[in-house]
Design a protein around this motif. Sequence first.
Motif, PDB file in Angstrom:
ATOM      1  N   ALA A   1      13.828   7.970   5.649  1.00  0.00           N
ATOM      2  CA  ALA A   1      13.391   7.034   6.676  1.00  0.00           C
ATOM      3  C   ALA A   1      12.992   7.787   7.946  1.00  0.00           C
ATOM      4  CB  ALA A   1      14.510   6.043   6.989  1.00  0.00           C
TER       5      ALA A   1
ATOM      6  N   ARG B   1      11.729   2.366   7.024  1.00  0.00           N
ATOM      7  CA  ARG B   1      11.455   3.008   5.741  1.00  0.00           C
ATOM      8  C   ARG B   1      10.013   2.730   5.354  1.00  0.00           C
ATOM      9  NH1 ARG B   1      16.348   1.591   1.744  1.00  0.00           N
ATOM     10  NH2 ARG B   1      15.942  -0.487   2.502  1.00  0.00           N
ATOM     11  N   GLY B   2       9.293   3.791   5.070  1.00  0.00           N
ATOM     12  CA  GLY B   2       7.919   3.664   4.627  1.00  0.00           C
ATOM     13  C   GLY B   2       7.852   3.305   3.154  1.00  0.00           C
TER      14      GLY B   2
ATOM     15  N   GLY C   1       6.441   2.044   8.664  1.00  0.00           N
ATOM     16  CA  GLY C   1       7.573   1.555   7.889  1.00  0.00           C
ATOM     17  C   GLY C   1       8.042   0.194   8.339  1.00  0.00           C
TER      18      GLY C   1
END
Length: 189
Positions: A36, A59-60, A121
């Motif tokens: 992340a 988070r992508g 993200g």
Amino acid sequence: MRQVVRSVARLAAGLVVVVATGALAVGLVVPRLAGASTYTVTSESMTPGLPVGSLVVVRGGQPVAMGDIITYQRWSGATPVVTHRVVGVGISTDGRLAYTTRGDANTADDPGFVRPEQVRGVLWYQVPHLGRLTGALTASQRHTAVIVLAGVLVAYALWQLVQAGRERRPTPRSARPPAHARRHVGRLL
């Protein structure tokens, strides 16, 4: 009295260690292990949910849905990022997926659309005020601070082990009362 002061000092030191370790874990270790990214909230556009100085962890590669809070680049490849809520998902005039965003404290949508390639993200979690600390330091200073903090925590742990060993060590014979005094005390009880 001395024992009470020692106990309070140990409790306070232990609390500092727990808080520092927790901050280190949620701010640096967990995001790195999970792949992340961390960002600091610098405006009031997402108050009260994300106050200024909050550390946001995103988070992508996550699917983006209506109502999600995302961190995105204003323009593809640009360094400044924005963390706002998705208030619309649709298709732009050129037939590509596009998101409409707005800060929770704002009354109008953000200008333009956000394309999926701009999204850094989706919000995973946030820690109020921790971003102030990371925002005040450069990347190299943060790296040094992590190393120093880890060293301090290890030194503290070793010190606690040494102290515990000293307290559990048997009393030397010279400090014990003579045998006749020990028997005498035993008869009194």
